[in-house]
Design an enzyme around this catalytic site. Structure first.
Site, PDB file in Angstrom:
ATOM      1  CB  SER A 121      -0.922  -0.010   1.208  1.00  0.00           C
ATOM      2  OG  SER A 121      -0.172  -0.219   2.384  1.00  0.00           O
ATOM      3  CG  HIS A 142      -2.749  -0.408  -3.227  1.00  0.00           C
ATOM      4  ND1 HIS A 142      -3.081   0.879  -2.875  1.00  0.00           N
ATOM      5  CD2 HIS A 142      -2.908  -1.151  -2.111  1.00  0.00           C
ATOM      6  CE1 HIS A 142      -3.422   0.901  -1.603  1.00  0.00           C
ATOM      7  NE2 HIS A 142      -3.325  -0.301  -1.116  1.00  0.00           N
ATOM      8  CD  GLU A 154      -3.718   3.916  -5.347  1.00  0.00           C
ATOM      9  OE1 GLU A 154      -3.603   5.147  -5.446  1.00  0.00           O
ATOM     10  OE2 GLU A 154      -3.293   3.282  -4.368  1.00  0.00           O
ATOM     11  CG  ASN A 192      -3.053   3.985   1.416  1.00  0.00           C
ATOM     12  OD1 ASN A 192      -4.226   4.037   1.773  1.00  0.00           O
ATOM     13  ND2 ASN A 192      -2.417   2.852   1.202  1.00  0.00           N
TER      14      ASN A 192
HETATM   15  N1  CAA Z   1     -16.843  -9.684   1.040  1.00  0.00           N
HETATM   16  C1  CAA Z   1     -17.986  -9.680   0.334  1.00  0.00           C
HETATM   17  N2  CAA Z   1     -18.986  -8.793   0.515  1.00  0.00           N
HETATM   18  C2  CAA Z   1     -18.816  -7.890   1.499  1.00  0.00           C
HETATM   19  C3  CAA Z   1     -17.647  -7.824   2.295  1.00  0.00           C
HETATM   20  C4  CAA Z   1     -16.640  -8.783   2.031  1.00  0.00           C
HETATM   21  N3  CAA Z   1     -15.497  -8.808   2.719  1.00  0.00           N
HETATM   22  N4  CAA Z   1     -17.771  -6.800   3.166  1.00  0.00           N
HETATM   23  C5  CAA Z   1     -18.963  -6.235   2.935  1.00  0.00           C
HETATM   24  N5  CAA Z   1     -19.592  -6.891   1.921  1.00  0.00           N
HETATM   25  C6  CAA Z   1     -20.870  -6.565   1.327  1.00  0.00           C
HETATM   26  C7  CAA Z   1     -22.023  -6.900   2.250  1.00  0.00           C
HETATM   27  O1  CAA Z   1     -22.427  -8.227   2.108  1.00  0.00           O
HETATM   28  C8  CAA Z   1     -23.092  -5.950   1.744  1.00  0.00           C
HETATM   29  O2  CAA Z   1     -23.681  -6.477   0.569  1.00  0.00           O
HETATM   30  P1  CAA Z   1     -25.198  -6.138   0.160  1.00  0.00           P
HETATM   31  O3  CAA Z   1     -25.256  -4.644   0.006  1.00  0.00           O
HETATM   32  O4  CAA Z   1     -25.369  -6.864  -1.121  1.00  0.00           O
HETATM   33  O5  CAA Z   1     -26.014  -6.646   1.298  1.00  0.00           O
HETATM   34  C9  CAA Z   1     -22.298  -4.712   1.328  1.00  0.00           C
HETATM   35  O6  CAA Z   1     -20.962  -5.148   1.137  1.00  0.00           O
HETATM   36  C10 CAA Z   1     -22.345  -3.643   2.398  1.00  0.00           C
HETATM   37  O7  CAA Z   1     -21.867  -4.213   3.620  1.00  0.00           O
HETATM   38  P2  CAA Z   1     -22.592  -4.056   5.034  1.00  0.00           P
HETATM   39  O8  CAA Z   1     -24.069  -3.940   4.836  1.00  0.00           O
HETATM   40  O9  CAA Z   1     -22.065  -5.103   5.939  1.00  0.00           O
HETATM   41  O10 CAA Z   1     -22.028  -2.747   5.672  1.00  0.00           O
HETATM   42  P3  CAA Z   1     -21.852  -1.304   5.070  1.00  0.00           P
HETATM   43  O11 CAA Z   1     -22.991  -0.884   4.229  1.00  0.00           O
HETATM   44  O12 CAA Z   1     -21.450  -0.523   6.252  1.00  0.00           O
HETATM   45  O13 CAA Z   1     -20.606  -1.431   4.089  1.00  0.00           O
HETATM   46  C11 CAA Z   1     -18.298  -1.291   3.675  1.00  0.00           C
HETATM   47  C12 CAA Z   1     -19.390  -1.948   4.510  1.00  0.00           C
HETATM   48  C13 CAA Z   1     -18.435  -1.731   2.222  1.00  0.00           C
HETATM   49  C14 CAA Z   1     -16.981  -1.818   4.234  1.00  0.00           C
HETATM   50  C15 CAA Z   1     -18.458   0.260   3.787  1.00  0.00           C
HETATM   51  O14 CAA Z   1     -18.556   0.632   5.142  1.00  0.00           O
HETATM   52  C16 CAA Z   1     -17.304   1.009   3.162  1.00  0.00           C
HETATM   53  O15 CAA Z   1     -17.256   1.186   1.955  1.00  0.00           O
HETATM   54  N6  CAA Z   1     -16.368   1.489   4.010  1.00  0.00           N
HETATM   55  C17 CAA Z   1     -15.188   2.191   3.550  1.00  0.00           C
HETATM   56  C18 CAA Z   1     -14.159   1.202   3.087  1.00  0.00           C
HETATM   57  C19 CAA Z   1     -12.909   1.876   2.596  1.00  0.00           C
HETATM   58  O16 CAA Z   1     -12.741   3.080   2.624  1.00  0.00           O
HETATM   59  N7  CAA Z   1     -11.980   1.042   2.137  1.00  0.00           N
HETATM   60  C20 CAA Z   1     -10.689   1.501   1.702  1.00  0.00           C
HETATM   61  C21 CAA Z   1      -9.740   1.380   2.827  1.00  0.00           C
HETATM   62  S1  CAA Z   1      -8.164   1.954   2.347  1.00  0.00           S
HETATM   63  C22 CAA Z   1      -7.436   0.657   1.624  1.00  0.00           C
HETATM   64  O17 CAA Z   1      -7.919  -0.432   1.561  1.00  0.00           O
HETATM   65  C23 CAA Z   1      -6.084   0.953   1.112  1.00  0.00           C
HETATM   66  C24 CAA Z   1      -4.977   0.615   2.009  1.00  0.00           C
HETATM   67  O18 CAA Z   1      -3.918   0.264   1.520  1.00  0.00           O
HETATM   68  C25 CAA Z   1      -5.040   0.799   3.476  1.00  0.00           C
END
Ligand code: CAA
Length: 293
Positions: A121, A142, A154, A192
């Site tokens: 990352s 990424h 990315e 990031n």
């Molecule tokens: N696998 C499969 N499906 C998943 C999943 C997984 N691991 N996690 C969540 N889902 C699905 C759920 O089943 C749900 O599906 P439906 O809409 O079809 O029911 C959907 O995603 C939404 O999940 P939830 O209802 O449980 O919860 P939510 O609406 O709060 O969404 C989230 C969860 C998608 C994680 C949302 O909160 C989100 O987008 N958060 C921000 C995530 C983010 O910013 N990620 C980037 C992080 S930075 C990074 O990754 C880079 C790095 O290097 C650090």
């Protein structure tokens, strides 16, 4: 499916490696999943199965697609099993020394045309590539967490990455149905570089007593329409990962505006690393997460 790439090797069966195996198998690739021991691989496979079942339940995929994906993922508990892979994606711990050790064991068993990609990352692709026997066939791919849900990948060229490697990596990401954003090889790439200083600033906001964990997260969820508050997101990413990315930005860009918040350092020192440790800015050990400050 991308030309030439049929078999993918994935090193690291954790949150990211497991997610990459999941989406690759769903897209029709054969996948070999590698980690330090069978236990880690089994635990990764269990998470993948759970997430695939979740997608069936919400009708994102069919039961037969789930079944086919599960059958395409094979456990590979030693590096030699990756010898037949066309593309290997390293998704090990965000630690340069560990990644280098993996490459030194891996490269001798790889086909000479195999592409080696890293899901790092924030570590320099150019520097990681230079430690391998194939800098021109090395590329940054990424993924974002959770991999099955997030649409972006990315793509990062090291200084030596050749065009063929880059375009094959792009075809692979396209075949997953994800969108690529091309980033130059500078600390933190794009996501990031922007996201982590925002999270670090949220931690400073907490550290300086401007708001509580709950109020900071509500402010950003309801006031800026972020799906998760920044402290909730920090716990989700892992506070050790957040700290290591801030350190890469601070060291690599030599600007004090990237200094990690001392409160972030303290949480990491306590082992309160977020969701995966059961405790971070929230305590996850009960039925509902409870703010720790
Ligand atoms: N696998 C499969 N499906 C998943 C999943 C997984 N691991 N996690 C969540 N889902 C699905 C759920 O089943 C749900 O599906 P439906 O809409 O079809 O029911 C959907 O995603 C939404 O999940 P939830 O209802 O449980 O919860 P939510 O609406 O709060 O969404 C989230 C969860 C998608 C994680 C949302 O909160 C989100 O987008 N958060 C921000 C995530 C983010 O910013 N990620 C980037 C992080 S930075 C990074 O990754 C880079 C790095 O290097 C650090």
């Amino acid at each position: 499916m991308a030309t030439n790439i049929k078999t993918i090797g994935i090193i690291g069966a954790g949150q990211m490696g497991g997610g990459i195996a999941h989406v690759s198998a769903l897209a029709g690739y054969d996948v070999f999943l590698n980690d330090l021991n069978d236990e880690k691989i089994e635990s990764g496979l269990a998470t993948i199965n759970g997430n695939l079942a979740r997608q069936v339940a919400s009708e994102k995929i069919s039961e037969s697609e789930r079944q086919a994906a599960v059958e395409r993922i094979r456990s590979a508990n030693h590096m030699e099993a990756l010898g037949s892979c066309d593309l290997i994606i390293e998704a090990a711990t965000e630690d340069e020394a560990i990644k280098r050790r993996i490459y030194s064991k891996l490269c001798p068993v790889l086909d000479r045309n195999a592409i080696l990609a890293t899901n790092t990352s924030s570590i320099s692709i150019t520097r990681l590539a230079a430690s391998t026997d194939r800098p021109e066939k090395f590329v940054g791919v990424h993924f974002m967490n959770p991999v099955p849900v997030m649409k972006l990948v990315e793509l990062v060229r090291g200084i030596a990455t050749d065009e063929n490697t880059f375009s094959r990596a792009r075809e692979y990401v396209d075949a997953l149905g994800k969108t690529t954003a091309v980033s130059e090889d500078f600390p933190g790439f794009m996501v990031n570089r922007i996201l982590l200083p925002m999270i670090n600033e949220a931690i400073y906001t907490l550290y300086e007593g401007v708001g509580s964990v709950d109020s900071i997260d509500s402010a950003m969820r309801l006031g800026a329409n972020h799906p998760m508050g920044p402290l909730q997101l920090a716990d989700f990413i892992g506070l050790d990962t957040c700290l290591s990315i801030m350190q890469v930005l601070y060291d690599g860009l030599a600007d004090t505006k990237y200094r990690p918040c001392p409160l972030l350092v303290k949480y990491v020192e306590a082992g309160w690393l977020g969701r995966k440790a059961g405790r971070g800015f929230y305590d996850y050990r009960g039925d509902e997460p409870v703010a720790t400050r």
